[in-house]
Design a protein around this motif. Structure first.
Motif, PDB file in Angstrom:
ATOM      1  N   PHE A   1       0.851  -1.344   0.075  1.00  0.00           N
ATOM      2  CA  PHE A   1      -0.139  -0.012   0.007  1.00  0.00           C
ATOM      3  C   PHE A   1       0.975   1.229   0.084  1.00  0.00           C
ATOM      4  O   PHE A   1       0.670   2.085  -0.256  1.00  0.00           O
ATOM      5  N   ALA A   2       1.946   1.159   0.615  1.00  0.00           N
ATOM      6  CA  ALA A   2       3.148   2.291   0.623  1.00  0.00           C
ATOM      7  C   ALA A   2       3.999   2.391  -0.346  1.00  0.00           C
ATOM      8  O   ALA A   2       4.860   3.264  -0.479  1.00  0.00           O
TER       9      ALA A   2
ATOM     10  N   GLU B   1      -4.586   0.886  -4.669  1.00  0.00           N
ATOM     11  CA  GLU B   1      -5.234   2.068  -3.909  1.00  0.00           C
ATOM     12  C   GLU B   1      -6.585   1.708  -3.326  1.00  0.00           C
ATOM     13  O   GLU B   1      -7.128   1.999  -2.467  1.00  0.00           O
ATOM     14  N   THR B   2      -7.350   0.917  -4.254  1.00  0.00           N
ATOM     15  CA  THR B   2      -8.944   0.699  -3.907  1.00  0.00           C
ATOM     16  C   THR B   2      -8.953  -0.399  -2.704  1.00  0.00           C
ATOM     17  O   THR B   2      -9.718  -0.299  -1.844  1.00  0.00           O
ATOM     18  N   LEU B   3      -8.078  -1.202  -2.790  1.00  0.00           N
ATOM     19  CA  LEU B   3      -7.924  -2.390  -1.552  1.00  0.00           C
ATOM     20  C   LEU B   3      -7.442  -1.573  -0.178  1.00  0.00           C
ATOM     21  O   LEU B   3      -7.950  -1.716   0.816  1.00  0.00           O
ATOM     22  N   ALA B   4      -6.664  -0.668  -0.549  1.00  0.00           N
ATOM     23  CA  ALA B   4      -6.028   0.223   0.620  1.00  0.00           C
ATOM     24  C   ALA B   4      -7.223   0.939   1.310  1.00  0.00           C
ATOM     25  O   ALA B   4      -7.216   1.175   2.566  1.00  0.00           O
ATOM     26  N   VAL B   5      -8.163   1.611   0.427  1.00  0.00           N
ATOM     27  CA  VAL B   5      -9.332   2.250   0.978  1.00  0.00           C
ATOM     28  C   VAL B   5     -10.233   1.615   1.517  1.00  0.00           C
ATOM     29  O   VAL B   5     -10.933   1.834   2.615  1.00  0.00           O
ATOM     30  N   ILE B   6     -10.561   0.373   0.752  1.00  0.00           N
ATOM     31  CA  ILE B   6     -11.674  -0.283   1.395  1.00  0.00           C
ATOM     32  C   ILE B   6     -11.320  -1.380   2.426  1.00  0.00           C
ATOM     33  O   ILE B   6     -11.994  -1.782   3.074  1.00  0.00           O
TER      34      ILE B   6
END
Length: 136
Positions: free
Chosen positions: A22-23, A32-37
């Motif tokens: 994620f970083a 990015e989507t997986l990091a948000v959800i």
């Protein structure tokens, strides 16, 4: 350090790996989507996947192909993405575990990346190998 032996070990590894992905400047856009959800829905599926490969449980019944084809269409994966994924996975394993299953986890990740790379790049060129794959 001990070897990977349980589903809890795999969850620890996956959380560590995803935190790094994620970083990561190369991988972050694809994650990015997986990091948000969040990992709550995704982590059990990935635990099933790796538990099937490494611990021979047979619990994974999914297919990773469609999701990764969509991500490839959106982000245009290159060799750099796959190489970085393997690099982060390998270093994550090395930071947490030592032993035969840990070594297998690194070897299997390289195989997964090679198979996914081949399938996605052939698919994006409109080719097929005619060989069934667990990545279809």
């Amino acid at each position: 350090m001990s070897d990977i032996a349980t589903r809890a070990d795999l969850e620890l590894l996956l959380r560590h790996f995803y935190g790094r992905a994620f970083a990561d400047p190369v991988l972050e856009p694809a994650f990015e989507t997986l990091a948000v959800i969040g990992l709550d829905d995704h982590l059990p599926v990935m635990c099933d996947f790796w538990e099937t490969i490494l611990l021979r449980t047979g619990v994974y019944r999914g297919s990773v192909g469609a999701v990764h084809r969509a991500l490839h269409g959106r982000h245009g994966f290159t060799d750099r993405h796959f190489d970085r994924w393997v690099e982060l996975w390998t270093s994550s394993v090395d930071e947490l575990f030592i032993g035969d299953v840990a070594e297998q986890a690194k070897a299997e990740a390289a195989k997964v990346a090679a198979g996914m790379r081949r399938r996605l790049f052939e698919h994006s060129r409109g080719q097929t190998t005619g060989v069934p794959s667990r990545f279809s």
